[in-house]
Write a protein that holds these residues in place. Sequence first.
Motif, PDB file in Angstrom:
ATOM      1  N   SER A 440       0.744  -1.274   0.186  1.00 14.44           N
ATOM      2  CA  SER A 440       0.132  -0.259  -0.333  1.00 14.44           C
ATOM      3  C   SER A 440       0.865   1.277  -0.074  1.00 14.44           C
ATOM      4  O   SER A 440       1.296   2.182   1.094  1.00 14.44           O
ATOM      5  N   SER A 441       1.008   1.778  -1.179  1.00 12.79           N
ATOM      6  CA  SER A 441       1.883   2.871  -1.388  1.00 12.79           C
ATOM      7  C   SER A 441       1.446   4.429  -0.627  1.00 12.79           C
ATOM      8  O   SER A 441       2.409   4.324   0.114  1.00 12.79           O
ATOM      9  N   GLY A 442      -0.161   4.167  -0.503  1.00 10.67           N
ATOM     10  CA  GLY A 442       0.173   5.787   0.005  1.00 10.67           C
ATOM     11  C   GLY A 442      -0.491   5.078   1.801  1.00 10.67           C
ATOM     12  O   GLY A 442      -0.271   5.908   2.447  1.00 10.67           O
ATOM     13  N   GLY A 443      -0.080   3.797   1.710  1.00 10.63           N
ATOM     14  CA  GLY A 443      -0.568   3.770   3.398  1.00 10.63           C
ATOM     15  C   GLY A 443       0.834   3.431   4.214  1.00 10.63           C
ATOM     16  O   GLY A 443       0.851   3.169   4.947  1.00 10.63           O
ATOM     17  N   GLY A 444       1.744   3.103   3.657  1.00  6.46           N
ATOM     18  CA  GLY A 444       2.721   2.200   2.996  1.00  6.46           C
ATOM     19  C   GLY A 444       3.434   1.303   4.366  1.00  6.46           C
ATOM     20  O   GLY A 444       3.604   1.011   5.028  1.00  6.46           O
ATOM     21  N   ILE A 445       2.278   0.690   4.044  1.00  3.25           N
ATOM     22  CA  ILE A 445       2.459  -0.860   3.993  1.00  3.25           C
ATOM     23  C   ILE A 445       3.207  -1.932   3.092  1.00  3.25           C
ATOM     24  O   ILE A 445       2.966  -2.011   2.307  1.00  3.25           O
ATOM     25  N   ILE A 446       4.138  -3.083   3.587  1.00  2.00           N
ATOM     26  CA  ILE A 446       4.822  -3.993   3.379  1.00  2.00           C
ATOM     27  C   ILE A 446       3.635  -5.505   3.428  1.00  2.00           C
ATOM     28  O   ILE A 446       4.094  -5.478   4.683  1.00  2.00           O
ATOM     29  N   THR A 447       3.107  -6.415   2.907  1.00  2.00           N
ATOM     30  CA  THR A 447       2.594  -7.398   2.927  1.00  2.00           C
ATOM     31  C   THR A 447       3.886  -9.083   3.224  1.00  2.00           C
ATOM     32  O   THR A 447       4.326  -8.749   1.687  1.00  2.00           O
ATOM     33  N   LEU A 448       4.285  -9.338   3.787  1.00  2.00           N
ATOM     34  CA  LEU A 448       4.910 -10.297   3.645  1.00  2.00           C
ATOM     35  C   LEU A 448       4.423 -11.797   3.480  1.00  2.00           C
ATOM     36  O   LEU A 448       3.180 -12.295   4.196  1.00  2.00           O
ATOM     37  N   SER A 449       4.654 -12.604   2.643  1.00  2.00           N
ATOM     38  CA  SER A 449       4.759 -13.954   2.514  1.00  2.00           C
ATOM     39  C   SER A 449       5.172 -14.787   3.798  1.00  2.00           C
ATOM     40  O   SER A 449       4.515 -16.129   4.214  1.00  2.00           O
ATOM     41  N   LYS A 450       5.817 -14.390   4.389  1.00  3.34           N
ATOM     42  CA  LYS A 450       6.450 -15.117   5.789  1.00  3.34           C
ATOM     43  C   LYS A 450       5.941 -14.126   7.142  1.00  3.34           C
ATOM     44  O   LYS A 450       6.455 -13.164   6.663  1.00  3.34           O
ATOM     45  N   ALA A 451       5.756 -14.944   7.892  1.00  5.56           N
ATOM     46  CA  ALA A 451       6.182 -14.085   9.095  1.00  5.56           C
ATOM     47  C   ALA A 451       7.496 -12.928   9.317  1.00  5.56           C
ATOM     48  O   ALA A 451       8.037 -13.826   9.362  1.00  5.56           O
ATOM     49  N   ALA A 452       7.122 -11.798   9.798  1.00  8.81           N
ATOM     50  CA  ALA A 452       8.703 -11.477  10.629  1.00  8.81           C
ATOM     51  C   ALA A 452       8.678 -12.454  11.592  1.00  8.81           C
ATOM     52  O   ALA A 452       8.263 -12.254  12.833  1.00  8.81           O
TER      53      ALA A 452
END
Length: 915
Positions: A440-452
């Motif tokens: 979400s470029s406008g929301g500053g979010i990256i979603t990952l395929s594995k949990a951090a």
Amino acid sequence: MKRWIFTILVSFFSAMAMSQTTYYWVGGTTTSAFTTNANWNTTLGGGGTARAAVATNDVLIFDGSNLGGGATGNLVATVSGTIAFGKLILKNGANVSFSRTSVGNNTITVNGDGNGDDFTIDATSTLTVGGPSYNYDVYIVLAATAKASISGTVYLSPLSTSVHTRSYITSNAAGACVFNSGSAVHITDSITVNGFNNSVANSIVFKSGASLYYYSGKSPLGTSSTNKLVVFEPGSNCFFKKSNLSYVDGTALSSGSGWTNNFVFGNLTVCSGASLFADGSTYKIENFTIESGASFTTHSSGSTPVLGNLTVDGTLSAPSGSSNSLVMGGNTPQSITGTGTITIPQFILANNSDVTLSKEISCLTSATIFGKINFGTNGKLIGAGTFSSRVQSSATTNTGNPVQGSFVISGVPVGTLSGNIGLTISGTGIAPNTNVISTSSGGGIITLSKAATASGTGTSFTFASDSATLATSNPNAFDTLTGSVTLSGAKSFQSGTNYIINAATNTPFGISSPSIVYNPTTTLYDAFYNSSMTYGNVTLNAAVKSNYNSRIRGVLTLGTGNLTIRATDTLRITTATDIAGSPNSSKYIISEVSGTNAGVLRMDNFTTAKTFPIGTATKYMPVTLTPTSAMDFAVSVFPGTTKNGTPDGVAFSTKQKEDLVDAVWTINRINGTGDCTVQLSWDPSLEGSNFSTLASTAIGISRFDATANDWTPFSSTSADNNANTITQTFNTFSPFVVGAIGLALPVTLTSFEASAKNNAVVLSWNTANEVAISQYIIEKSANGVDFSPIGSVNASNAGNYSFSDLNPNNGAGYYRLKMLDFSGAFKFSQVLLVKSTGNLTIGLYPNPVTNSLTVTGLKNKSSIRILNMNGQTVLLKNTNSNIISLDVAGFKAGIYKMQISNETGLLKTVSFVKQ
């Protein structure tokens, strides 16, 4: 003393007031009042003490093994007023309904006691909350300190298309209400409340194997994209049984509901007859199933990331004008199957993902492959979109705030995430091989395929990809119109793309779309293809024919079947790697022959022995080259020996082939200098009748010498006529043949000239290797097409011959030689054109020449044309001088023809040798 007794009594009665009592339902299975004290007893069978009053810390148990007086079955417990107690337990097959007898609502509050779980339903039990009619509402509220552990089945409102009782469970602490593996909650909501109404964020947790079934009303998942009530842990399930549009008007999503926007799902199923409309970009979905008769409509933007298998028997589509991306981003093998349709704007397959596609996907805008996709036999990317297989992509380094156990990184600078989806993300707290599956470029979010794996603030991240891998079992492979990728937009198979070909095909490799360039001369747009395509690793598990000039910068593996290189193609391995798969006579590389061309296998920059596993369509004829320093070589073979070593050359006579291996190996060194040891191998069926009887010491290799226009004497360092191999060291390379040592090959015409002199045309020629030649027949033509003999000269091994035509044509005459051997075989010389223009004596020196060639005896306004052995013009020069110097230093070694003409036509043809 009295004061002491009083204190003891107060303490005793206070303790009695605060004591916790466990009561069992003994009210039977008929409809009974929840609050009737007589329906509760301290003993399961009812032989204990009945409840005297409702205490806020009591433990109430519905035990299905005995609901009182030996009764078992289904119980409807009616509720009136507000009820509060410490714990509520359903176990041993209890099937209980909390209901009302009239319109209205009641609240059941579970206070908890700080000791373990407070609201439990075991795996054998079922609870239905809400009455049989509209607005017979019952609420279960967990106090802030209460915890629920549900392993059985819960119905929030009875299953009905018309009854919406506004019944729900409220959890007042994050993570407090847990649905365990095997549990299920069925929610038939109203349009005013949701199944977990008034719960706090992240308070309802579905463990792996737990399931939520949604039927109607507001979303039980959350009230917005930021207020998420439900946490779906990996392996949990969410089933949409009906449409998430309002059951009132059937057109609008319920207000105050969050459906997909920024939600993390486990397994998601849209059931038959249901339709799910996304209200935003999903963070992730594990296995995603759209059953027959069901539909899923993506949001108008963002992503739909899937980390497991995608099964579409219904419809997966996007609204008009959408830019939403279907992202396959899992870290374990995934599949896309089903009998339904997928029509999406964009398709992205992430870097560390491996997807088997068994159906068509229509891409309206683009398809981008970072990882591995196996199209199988039926998988296709179709539609109007563009295609790109990506190699070594990257994005700008960025920062963000990972949270351990979360799939989301927040705090990324706004507007900095374009092009990151599908790339691998690396940094502190990120598990290896994690993909970016949504942003979400406008929301500053990256979603990952594995949990951090760790939390952090302002952590730095990098982004990159490896090489895409395209696998197919389609017999049309990557044919533009019928193969696995038929998108009509521009295609970019980036250099280094890996291929796995599992079915016989003539179109194995993808060809990028041409560059379109405006041509101001024609006022048209010209299309330019690359001269060749470059691949990474290539694995061939079937018989394959090349469809383009190709470079392989990885490893070529021959699994099963032969690889045929088209006659017009070169397959070039640019790294010094061996061809894997243990090539042999059952799987090797075929050099296809057509006209003057033969398919070429090239290997670059190798310094140790390298085997070229090459052959004809039916014969395996490998070549092993051992250089003394780094070299590049190109090798081809063709069946049938010829007199000039070319595929379309004049064949040796049957008699001559008795002492030969009937094939030609063409070995050209592209780069490098020095010696290289050549080992040739052949199939015994190619041996002539005499050759097959020769001792190993009696066979050798001959090389075609372009300078002498002849085959060199046969020789070898080592030969084995039983193993069918021969070895010799060379520092000059060209066509090679194998034959008997001492065998002389047929006549070679080293020069052929014709000139007009004193009303005659004089022909002269020089020869070498006059073996078994009987005579030279001179043929003449007026038009250069129809020739007739005008005389002959018997062969005498002299090497120098001449003939005069005393009756030349008026104007032009065409001449050629027919060289005839005693077996009746023959070959023709080139054709010379002579015009009667008077005498012309031309001088060439030095001859042979190294750098500069001087030509004398020219007439004014002369034109000089130099042709190589293939008849190709390599120099054209006009001059008004009778002497000129020509720079030939850049010419390859060999014999060249010089034609001297003026406005009247051809005056003279002479030859020279370039060293």
